[in-house]
Design a protein around this motif. Structure first.
Motif, PDB file in Angstrom:
ATOM      1  N   VAL A 156     -44.045   4.149  -4.341  1.00  0.00           N
ATOM      2  CA  VAL A 156     -45.136   4.633  -3.462  1.00  0.00           C
ATOM      3  C   VAL A 156     -45.645   6.125  -3.551  1.00  0.00           C
ATOM      4  O   VAL A 156     -46.168   5.852  -3.746  1.00  0.00           O
ATOM      5  CB  VAL A 156     -44.617   4.866  -1.642  1.00  0.00           C
ATOM      6  N   ARG A 157     -44.878   6.578  -4.603  1.00  0.00           N
ATOM      7  CA  ARG A 157     -45.188   7.573  -5.033  1.00  0.00           C
ATOM      8  C   ARG A 157     -46.209   7.736  -6.342  1.00  0.00           C
ATOM      9  O   ARG A 157     -47.031   8.721  -7.241  1.00  0.00           O
ATOM     10  CB  ARG A 157     -44.101   9.009  -5.706  1.00  0.00           C
ATOM     11  N   ARG A 200     -40.541   9.921 -10.416  1.00  0.00           N
ATOM     12  CA  ARG A 200     -39.071  10.155 -10.368  1.00  0.00           C
ATOM     13  C   ARG A 200     -38.631   9.316 -11.418  1.00  0.00           C
ATOM     14  O   ARG A 200     -38.058   8.581 -11.670  1.00  0.00           O
ATOM     15  CB  ARG A 200     -38.280   9.475  -9.038  1.00  0.00           C
ATOM     16  N   HIS A 256     -50.829  13.138  -9.615  1.00  0.00           N
ATOM     17  CA  HIS A 256     -51.431  13.573  -9.079  1.00  0.00           C
ATOM     18  C   HIS A 256     -50.749  14.076  -8.008  1.00  0.00           C
ATOM     19  O   HIS A 256     -49.419  14.679  -8.551  1.00  0.00           O
ATOM     20  CB  HIS A 256     -51.868  12.020  -7.815  1.00  0.00           C
ATOM     21  N   LYS A 257     -51.394  14.962  -7.121  1.00  0.00           N
ATOM     22  CA  LYS A 257     -50.665  16.399  -6.945  1.00  0.00           C
ATOM     23  C   LYS A 257     -49.668  15.568  -5.347  1.00  0.00           C
ATOM     24  O   LYS A 257     -49.646  14.136  -5.298  1.00  0.00           O
ATOM     25  CB  LYS A 257     -51.377  16.740  -5.910  1.00  0.00           C
ATOM     26  N   GLY A 258     -48.886  16.992  -5.102  1.00  0.00           N
ATOM     27  CA  GLY A 258     -47.567  15.695  -4.029  1.00  0.00           C
ATOM     28  C   GLY A 258     -46.343  15.988  -4.581  1.00  0.00           C
ATOM     29  O   GLY A 258     -46.085  16.770  -5.643  1.00  0.00           O
ATOM     30  N   LEU A 259     -45.867  14.965  -4.530  1.00  0.00           N
ATOM     31  CA  LEU A 259     -44.259  14.574  -5.126  1.00  0.00           C
ATOM     32  C   LEU A 259     -44.283  14.187  -6.108  1.00  0.00           C
ATOM     33  O   LEU A 259     -44.794  14.171  -6.712  1.00  0.00           O
ATOM     34  CB  LEU A 259     -43.436  13.520  -4.327  1.00  0.00           C
ATOM     35  N   PRO A 260     -42.988  14.478  -6.830  1.00  0.00           N
ATOM     36  CA  PRO A 260     -43.127  14.635  -8.307  1.00  0.00           C
ATOM     37  C   PRO A 260     -42.933  13.221  -8.574  1.00  0.00           C
ATOM     38  O   PRO A 260     -42.303  12.309  -7.691  1.00  0.00           O
ATOM     39  CB  PRO A 260     -42.183  15.444  -8.740  1.00  0.00           C
TER      40      PRO A 260
END
Lengths: 264, 396
Positions: free
Chosen positions: B42-43, B17, B11-15
């Motif tokens: 959380v990502r 990990r 999804h969009k936002g933080l890559p």
């Protein structure tokens, strides 16, 4: 967060935060000269030093709020200078900062404050976001009623807790605390120390804590780094520093009447 | 045995990990097993939650006797992931399927327990966004606000009148220094700006009036227009609005910042009456300053009109004065002036009252300063309109 209870220091695991040869000047005034510092994964490191030695400036340099005049700062084994904005964002999300008075956004409720990082960086469904924010609120020991309050309606201690909940919103690996117990009464300060300890264990956090509170140092810090003469002059466990002070300021600080009272 | 594996969309936002999260549901007859792998952080939780919903865990739960959540493949877990795992276990337990975690590493166990101990109550979860307010609620709240403000203003007027009366009885308690200070700041120092805008407005009215009246060959009547309009309305209105913006807001800011720093409370504990020391001098100073300023404003409007008349309409200066003298009666002047004490009292009272309503924060101070200016200008214009209707009804 793979190893929350990692040993604090002394093995060949690379440090999670490493500063080498840091130089910082304001005009002609040199704040840091050739400063070195390592923070190991999973430890609570206390930064102490006399007023005006630049404890807060060092924190601001590491978190990228101040520019530096030389040296290398590596966080998560990556140089923090010259990051692209996406890399910078990724790094910001892996650490959280608690400012001195919480620095909560005054126009938002506590719950909305905690959700700011989630809203900005993640695409979470609303219900999940509310649930996670309430979980964070409970983790920092705030009652559910505090969720709907505005920062101006909270006491100083509650504001710090709410600020900590916001710093923890994205489950960071490192939290930076700027004088977390200043302005709290002794009972509130002791509670906050316990909270930091508990969260550090449960969430496997690495804690970088700027402080001058002797009680905090002996209660929660695994290691203490002493900032004096424009560099880190000594690091070690609080009891070690107290037993063998290597610098006049450390002797004054750790062997003064107040320190003796705390340690005994 | 049925198995289902799911791919997670990013999804969009933080890559994310490194390690992608995975979840697989296996039905071994008696045991319903949920194998969890990768990063539950959380990502990733938004995607994980969707996949979990897609697995229809509640349907599958009916056929089994035990539930097991296998964490042995889990690489990374944080509070958000732990929350979802606990929620899944609770879902099964609530459906009568005893469930437990297996293959739990020690740190993950600590985290799961800690998150369970602090889980928010699902029945009264506090939501960040309430329902949108209906227009009726909004209207009702606004009406109540107007009512309570009017009540507060009237009672404040009573309290201040009482204080003024007490000062009349004991004149040595009157704060002359403060009074003179406010007279200077609200009156004398407002002269240049009020003079300037009145000259300009007088000139503009003259010019516009002359252009329109020229069609009827009645250009000279623009003088009547300027004279009567200035004395009855424009002078007093412009002055009152300027004073509300300059001094009303200053009163709120001064008293409000004192309130913020608990100075007003300190005065009370020292036996000093804040009404007497702070409010009365300000109200009286404005009561003196506003009529004087209005008189200057009237003169300046007439001057502005005169300048345009002489320079642009080629009127003789004496002609202008004579025409003006013919068109103005004393009642026009007094109609304007009679409004000034009321405007002064409204502006001063609203400014001081808003100042006293300031609470501890800087935002509150800003809010009340804005509110003081808006309310005093509003009240001044309402007063003016009421007067205009009333006076025209009785034929003055």
């Amino acid at each position: 967060m793979e190893s929350p209870n990692a040993p604090s220091a002394g093995n060949n695991v690379p440090p999670v935060l490493s500063v080498r040869g840091l130089v910082k000047r304001f005009g002609n005034q040199v704040i840091f000269h050739d400063l070195d510092l390592d923070v190991q994964r999973g430890e609570v490191l206390g930064i102490v030093g006399a007023s005006g030695q630049g404890k807060s400036v060092l924190l601001r340099c590491i978190t990228g709020l101040e520019t530096t005049d030389g040296g290398v700062i590596e966080v998560f084994e990556r140089d923090t200078s010259g990051l692209t904005s996406a890399e910078r964002l990724d790094m910001d999300a892996r650490w959280g900062v608690l400012f001195q008075d919480g620095a909560l956004f005054g126009a938002m409720t506590v719950l909305q404050n905690i959700q700011v990082p989630m809203r900005e960086h993640l695409d979470l469904p609303e219900r999940l976001r509310d649930e996670l924010a309430m979980l964070k609120l409970a983790l920092v020991g705030l009652p559910p009623e505090a969720a709907c309050k505005y920062p101006s309606e909270l006491s100083g201690g509650m504001r710090k807790r709410a600020g900590l909940a916001r710093a923890l919103a994205l489950d960071p690996e490192i939290v930076f605390l700027d004088e977390p117990t200043s302005g709290l009464d002794p009972i509130g300060a002791a509670d906050f120390d316990q909270l930091i300890r508990k969260l550090q264990r449960a969430l496997g956090l690495t804690v970088y804590m700027v402080t001058h509170d002797l009680d905090s140092i002996f209660a929660v810090c695994d290691r203490v780094a002493v900032l004096a003469d424009k560099k880190i002059v000594s690091t070690g466990t609080p009891s070690l520093l107290q037993a063998a002070p290597s610098h006049p300021w450390i002797r004054e600080y750790f062997c003064g009447p107040r320190a003796r009272a705390v340690a005994s | 045995m049925t198995a289902s594996r799911n791919r997670f969309k990013t999804h969009k936002g933080l890559p994310s990990r490194g390690c992608a999260p995975g979840v697989a549901l296996m039905d071994d007859g008696d045991v319903l097993r949920l194998a969890v792998t990768g990063c539950w952080t959380v990502r990733e939780v938004a995607g994980i939650e969707q996949v979990l919903a897609g697995l229809r865990l509640h349907r599958a739960a009916h056929s089994a006797e035990r539930g097991e959540i296998d964490l042995s493949g889990l690489e990374r877990l944080d509070t958000a992931g732990a929350w979802l795992l606990n929620k899944t276990a609770d879902l099964w337990s609530n459906l009568g399927l005893p469930s437990r975690f297996v293959g739990v590493l020690e740190p993950h166990g600590i985290l799961l327990d800690e998150v369970r101990a602090h889980s928010p109550d699902p029945d009264n979860l506090i939501r960040s966004e309430g329902k949108p307010e209906s227009i009726i609620t909004d209207l009702g709240r606004a009406s109540l606000h107007v009512a309570s403000f009017s009540y507060a203003l009237v009672s404040f007027l009573g309290a201040v009148t009482g204080s003024i009366a007490a000062t009349v009885v004991r004149p040595w308690r009157f704060r002359a220094t403060s009074f003179v200070h406010h007279l200077e700041h609200a009156g004398l120092r407002a002269l240049p700006i009020i003079s300037l805008i009145c000259v300009l407005i007088g000139a503009v009215v003259m010019q516009q009036g002359a252009v329109q009246l020229e069609y009827y060959g009645a250009q000279a009547y623009a003088v009547n227009l300027v004279a009567i309009l200035s004395l009855r309305e424009v002078g007093v209105l412009l002055t009152a609005i300027m004073v509300a913006g300059r001094s009303g807001s200053a009163f709120t800011a001064e008293i409000g910042s004192m309130k913020m720093r608990e100075e007003i409370d300190a005065m009370r504990t020292l036996g000093i009456n804040p009404l007497e020391t702070l409010v009365v001098p300000r109200v009286l100073a404005l009561l003196v300053a506003l009529p004087l300023l209005t008189f200057v404003a009237d003169m300046m409007c007439l001057l502005g009109g005169g300048i345009v008349a002489v320079l642009m309409l080629d009127m003789e200066p004496l002609d202008y004065i004579i025409r003006m003298n013919d068109s103005i009666e004393p009642r026009h002047f007094f109609v304007g002036m009679i409004k000034t004490p009321l405007a002064a009292i409204s502006i001063a009272l609203i400014g001081c009252l808003e100042g006293l309503k300031v609470r501890g924060s800087a935002e509150s101070l800003g809010f009340h300063v804005t509110s003081a200016v808006v309310k005093s200008i509003f009240v001044v214009i309402i007063l003016d309109a009421v007067f205009a209707l009333f006076l025209s009804a009785i034929g003055i």
